[in-house]
Motif scaffolding. Structure first.
Motif, PDB file in Angstrom:
ATOM      1  N   ILE A 153     -50.388  -5.278  15.851  1.00 36.38           N
ATOM      2  CA  ILE A 153     -50.150  -4.717  14.508  1.00 36.38           C
ATOM      3  C   ILE A 153     -51.252  -3.710  14.165  1.00 36.38           C
ATOM      4  O   ILE A 153     -50.977  -2.585  13.771  1.00 36.38           O
ATOM      5  CB  ILE A 153     -50.097  -5.824  13.434  1.00 36.38           C
ATOM      6  N   ARG A 154     -52.495  -4.139  14.352  1.00 36.85           N
ATOM      7  CA  ARG A 154     -53.596  -3.206  14.103  1.00 36.85           C
ATOM      8  C   ARG A 154     -53.521  -2.095  15.143  1.00 36.85           C
ATOM      9  O   ARG A 154     -53.503  -2.376  16.335  1.00 36.85           O
ATOM     10  CB  ARG A 154     -54.936  -3.934  14.222  1.00 36.85           C
ATOM     11  N   GLY A 155     -53.435  -0.851  14.667  1.00 33.54           N
ATOM     12  CA  GLY A 155     -53.225   0.256  15.602  1.00 33.54           C
ATOM     13  C   GLY A 155     -51.884   0.927  15.343  1.00 33.54           C
ATOM     14  O   GLY A 155     -51.661   2.063  15.726  1.00 33.54           O
ATOM     15  N   VAL A 156     -50.976   0.206  14.673  1.00 34.36           N
ATOM     16  CA  VAL A 156     -49.702   0.815  14.275  1.00 34.36           C
ATOM     17  C   VAL A 156     -49.981   1.613  13.001  1.00 34.36           C
ATOM     18  O   VAL A 156     -50.555   1.086  12.048  1.00 34.36           O
ATOM     19  CB  VAL A 156     -48.637  -0.282  13.978  1.00 34.36           C
ATOM     20  N   LYS A 157     -49.602   2.877  13.014  1.00 37.20           N
ATOM     21  CA  LYS A 157     -49.811   3.696  11.798  1.00 37.20           C
ATOM     22  C   LYS A 157     -48.572   3.597  10.926  1.00 37.20           C
ATOM     23  O   LYS A 157     -47.477   3.983  11.355  1.00 37.20           O
ATOM     24  CB  LYS A 157     -50.052   5.160  12.179  1.00 37.20           C
ATOM     25  N   ILE A 158     -48.755   3.088   9.715  1.00 37.12           N
ATOM     26  CA  ILE A 158     -47.605   2.843   8.844  1.00 37.12           C
ATOM     27  C   ILE A 158     -47.514   3.895   7.743  1.00 37.12           C
ATOM     28  O   ILE A 158     -48.531   4.279   7.160  1.00 37.12           O
ATOM     29  CB  ILE A 158     -47.711   1.438   8.202  1.00 37.12           C
ATOM     30  N   ALA A 159     -46.292   4.347   7.469  1.00 36.62           N
ATOM     31  CA  ALA A 159     -46.063   5.244   6.327  1.00 36.62           C
ATOM     32  C   ALA A 159     -45.094   4.573   5.366  1.00 36.62           C
ATOM     33  O   ALA A 159     -43.992   4.171   5.765  1.00 36.62           O
ATOM     34  CB  ALA A 159     -45.487   6.569   6.799  1.00 36.62           C
ATOM     35  N   TRP A 160     -45.519   4.424   4.134  1.00 39.48           N
ATOM     36  CA  TRP A 160     -44.626   3.941   3.070  1.00 39.48           C
ATOM     37  C   TRP A 160     -44.185   5.164   2.285  1.00 39.48           C
ATOM     38  O   TRP A 160     -45.017   5.894   1.741  1.00 39.48           O
ATOM     39  CB  TRP A 160     -45.369   2.968   2.148  1.00 39.48           C
ATOM     40  N   ILE A 161     -42.868   5.379   2.232  1.00 40.51           N
ATOM     41  CA  ILE A 161     -42.346   6.548   1.531  1.00 40.51           C
ATOM     42  C   ILE A 161     -41.342   6.072   0.494  1.00 40.51           C
ATOM     43  O   ILE A 161     -40.286   5.544   0.854  1.00 40.51           O
ATOM     44  CB  ILE A 161     -41.695   7.514   2.544  1.00 40.51           C
ATOM     45  N   GLY A 162     -41.685   6.210  -0.791  1.00 41.82           N
ATOM     46  CA  GLY A 162     -40.773   5.741  -1.828  1.00 41.82           C
ATOM     47  C   GLY A 162     -41.518   5.299  -3.062  1.00 41.82           C
ATOM     48  O   GLY A 162     -42.475   5.950  -3.487  1.00 41.82           O
ATOM     49  N   ASP A 163     -41.087   4.180  -3.613  1.00 45.16           N
ATOM     50  CA  ASP A 163     -41.626   3.701  -4.884  1.00 45.16           C
ATOM     51  C   ASP A 163     -42.915   2.898  -4.645  1.00 45.16           C
ATOM     52  O   ASP A 163     -42.983   2.111  -3.691  1.00 45.16           O
ATOM     53  CB  ASP A 163     -40.551   2.810  -5.538  1.00 45.16           C
ATOM     54  N   GLY A 164     -43.888   3.042  -5.521  1.00 42.41           N
ATOM     55  CA  GLY A 164     -45.105   2.227  -5.411  1.00 42.41           C
ATOM     56  C   GLY A 164     -44.856   0.868  -6.047  1.00 42.41           C
ATOM     57  O   GLY A 164     -45.479   0.525  -7.044  1.00 42.41           O
ATOM     58  N   ASN A 165     -43.975   0.085  -5.450  1.00 47.34           N
ATOM     59  CA  ASN A 165     -43.458  -1.133  -6.092  1.00 47.34           C
ATOM     60  C   ASN A 165     -44.061  -2.414  -5.506  1.00 47.34           C
ATOM     61  O   ASN A 165     -45.072  -2.386  -4.789  1.00 47.34           O
ATOM     62  CB  ASN A 165     -41.921  -1.136  -6.003  1.00 47.34           C
ATOM     63  N   ASN A 166     -43.401  -3.541  -5.814  1.00 47.61           N
ATOM     64  CA  ASN A 166     -43.875  -4.851  -5.349  1.00 47.61           C
ATOM     65  C   ASN A 166     -44.063  -4.940  -3.827  1.00 47.61           C
ATOM     66  O   ASN A 166     -45.055  -5.485  -3.343  1.00 47.61           O
ATOM     67  CB  ASN A 166     -42.936  -5.966  -5.859  1.00 47.61           C
ATOM     68  N   ILE A 167     -43.124  -4.367  -3.074  1.00 48.26           N
ATOM     69  CA  ILE A 167     -43.230  -4.436  -1.610  1.00 48.26           C
ATOM     70  C   ILE A 167     -44.414  -3.585  -1.157  1.00 48.26           C
ATOM     71  O   ILE A 167     -45.222  -3.992  -0.313  1.00 48.26           O
ATOM     72  CB  ILE A 167     -41.940  -3.903  -0.929  1.00 48.26           C
ATOM     73  N   CYS A 168     -44.529  -2.410  -1.754  1.00 46.90           N
ATOM     74  CA  CYS A 168     -45.637  -1.508  -1.431  1.00 46.90           C
ATOM     75  C   CYS A 168     -46.975  -2.188  -1.730  1.00 46.90           C
ATOM     76  O   CYS A 168     -47.910  -2.114  -0.924  1.00 46.90           O
ATOM     77  CB  CYS A 168     -45.472  -0.222  -2.236  1.00 46.90           C
ATOM     78  N   HIS A 169     -47.072  -2.875  -2.855  1.00 45.36           N
ATOM     79  CA  HIS A 169     -48.330  -3.555  -3.208  1.00 45.36           C
ATOM     80  C   HIS A 169     -48.703  -4.614  -2.167  1.00 45.36           C
ATOM     81  O   HIS A 169     -49.858  -4.703  -1.739  1.00 45.36           O
ATOM     82  CB  HIS A 169     -48.203  -4.238  -4.581  1.00 45.36           C
ATOM     83  N   SER A 170     -47.715  -5.414  -1.761  1.00 49.48           N
ATOM     84  CA  SER A 170     -48.023  -6.450  -0.765  1.00 49.48           C
ATOM     85  C   SER A 170     -48.336  -5.826   0.591  1.00 49.48           C
ATOM     86  O   SER A 170     -49.177  -6.326   1.339  1.00 49.48           O
ATOM     87  CB  SER A 170     -46.877  -7.460  -0.662  1.00 49.48           C
ATOM     88  N   LEU A 171     -47.665  -4.727   0.900  1.00 53.74           N
ATOM     89  CA  LEU A 171     -47.967  -4.020   2.148  1.00 53.74           C
ATOM     90  C   LEU A 171     -49.415  -3.516   2.128  1.00 53.74           C
ATOM     91  O   LEU A 171     -50.137  -3.606   3.133  1.00 53.74           O
ATOM     92  CB  LEU A 171     -46.992  -2.843   2.324  1.00 53.74           C
ATOM     93  N   MET A 172     -49.843  -3.025   0.978  1.00 53.58           N
ATOM     94  CA  MET A 172     -51.227  -2.540   0.856  1.00 53.58           C
ATOM     95  C   MET A 172     -52.226  -3.674   1.112  1.00 53.58           C
ATOM     96  O   MET A 172     -53.199  -3.498   1.857  1.00 53.58           O
ATOM     97  CB  MET A 172     -51.449  -1.931  -0.538  1.00 53.58           C
ATOM     98  N   TYR A 173     -51.978  -4.829   0.511  1.00 57.40           N
ATOM     99  CA  TYR A 173     -52.881  -5.963   0.761  1.00 57.40           C
ATOM    100  C   TYR A 173     -52.837  -6.369   2.242  1.00 57.40           C
ATOM    101  O   TYR A 173     -53.872  -6.632   2.850  1.00 57.40           O
ATOM    102  CB  TYR A 173     -52.495  -7.166  -0.097  1.00 57.40           C
ATOM    103  N   GLY A 174     -51.636  -6.441   2.795  1.00 61.37           N
ATOM    104  CA  GLY A 174     -51.494  -6.872   4.195  1.00 61.37           C
ATOM    105  C   GLY A 174     -52.216  -5.925   5.142  1.00 61.37           C
ATOM    106  O   GLY A 174     -52.965  -6.348   6.027  1.00 61.37           O
ATOM    107  N   CYS A 175     -51.999  -4.622   4.953  1.00 59.81           N
ATOM    108  CA  CYS A 175     -52.638  -3.633   5.826  1.00 59.81           C
ATOM    109  C   CYS A 175     -54.152  -3.678   5.652  1.00 59.81           C
ATOM    110  O   CYS A 175     -54.903  -3.605   6.631  1.00 59.81           O
ATOM    111  CB  CYS A 175     -52.113  -2.231   5.514  1.00 59.81           C
ATOM    112  N   ALA A 176     -54.591  -3.803   4.401  1.00 59.13           N
ATOM    113  CA  ALA A 176     -56.037  -3.850   4.148  1.00 59.13           C
ATOM    114  C   ALA A 176     -56.648  -5.045   4.871  1.00 59.13           C
ATOM    115  O   ALA A 176     -57.664  -4.926   5.557  1.00 59.13           O
ATOM    116  CB  ALA A 176     -56.296  -3.929   2.649  1.00 59.13           C
TER     117      ALA A 176
END
Ligand code: CP
Ligand code: NVA
Length: 321
Positions: A153-176
């Protein structure tokens, strides 16, 4: 290892990188044992869960009910019209009653504070089945899917494109937490929550994850390995639909956008999907991992419930994360 026993699962923010990896390892282990090897594995025989849903659900309900049944336990579904909670009875009182009968409570709610009250009052572990602010279960499934696809997983470059919503928030914590690079592109004024952004950036600073935020989808998608989006109109925002469709113009995931961005990518979407945010050729195309991602909702919530109720040591070697 009993670090996860009895713990609420409300936000990835509250879990260390090792704990998140443990949950993913167990999820992959359960899939291997039960699905691939056909093992009957029922460590949660006699255990129960109360599932409270203030909003609709296909995956969260199904994954929890069927997942707990696979592990030998039983879940009881309570839809918005089935329970007094918050209507005829306070959250506090309902929480105490539910905790008296169930070993786990999962709740899908509007306001995130509702979950926090529930967790404070209930003596049993509470799982966030989605709130307006966060959806941590979804990110476990997304990470499991990326691990299965890339082998890490670490090393995969992720792009979130869309709303800064609940899924995006959890993705931010997970990636961090896991040190995963993340680019976020949202239309102006649909940026992720400011406090969450500050917290996630702080964690990312420690783990070495590179985070970028902006309003240019092509720049965010530039050479990304995984493109992730979600609906532009989340549950509870139905009245804003017309405005949102206009404001999100240019954010549709399509071949033209991704050609400009270059790179070899896979596509993820938590579902349910609407037509406007991604074209059919991508959604149903060979780069799309959405069905695997949906299935992994079950293996991951099984791992969460199992660890909340007892220590568990996976049988397979730890995968690379
Ligand atoms: N992805 C997800 O949470 O789906 P449901 O709304 O169907 O539960
Ligand atoms: N952002 C979406 C996710 C659904 C699983 C919503 O909250 O409706």
């Amino acid at each position: 290892d009993n670090r996860l026993v009895g713990r609420d699962f409300l936000s990835l923010k509250n879990f260390s990188s090792d704990e998140i990896k443990q949950l993913l390892w167990t999820a992959i282990d359960l899939k291997t044992r039960i699905k691939e090897n056909g093992e009957v594995f029922q460590p949660l025989k006699g255990k129960t869960a109360a599932l409270i849903f203030q909003k609709r659900s296909t995956r969260t309900r199904l994954s929890t009910e069927l997942g707990l049944a696979k592990l030998g336990g039983h879940a009881c579904f309570l839809g918005p019209d089935d329970i007094h909670l918050g209507v005829n009875e306070s959250v506090k009182d309902s929480a105490r009653v539910l905790a008296g009968m169930a070993d786990i409570i999962l709740a899908r709610v509007f306001g995130h504070d509702f979950l926090e009250i529930l967790a404070d009052e209930a003596k049993v572990p509470v799982i966030n089945g989605l709130s307006d602010l966060l959806h941590p279960l979804q990110i476990l499934a997304d990470f499991m899917t990326l691990q299965e696809n890339f082998g890490y997983i670490r090393g995969v470059k992720i792009a979130w494109i869309g709303d800064g919503n609940n899924i995006c928030h959890s993705l931010m914590y997970g990636c961090a937490k896991l040190g995963v690079d993340l680019n976020v592109a949202t239309p102006a004024s649909y940026e992720p929550n400011h406090a969450i952004t500050v917290e996630a950036m702080k964690i990312a600073g420690k783990t070495g994850a590179s985070f970028n935020f902006g309003n240019d989808p092509v720049a965010a998608a530039y050479r990304a390995d995984a493109i992730i989006t979600d609906t532009w109109v989340s549950m509870g925002q139905e009245e804003e639909k017309q405005k949102r469709l206009k404001d999100f113009a240019g954010y549709q995931i399509n071949r033209k956008m991704l050609k400009e961005a270059g790179g070899n990518w896979v596509f993820l979407h938590c579902l349910p999907r609407k037509q406007e945010e991604v074209t059919d050729d991508i959604f149903y195309g060979e780069e799309s991992l959405v069905w695997q991602e949906a299935e992994n909702r079950m293996w991951t919530v099984m791992a969460v419930m199992l660890h909340q109720l007892q220590p568990y040591r996976p049988t397979i070697p730890m995968p690379k994360f």
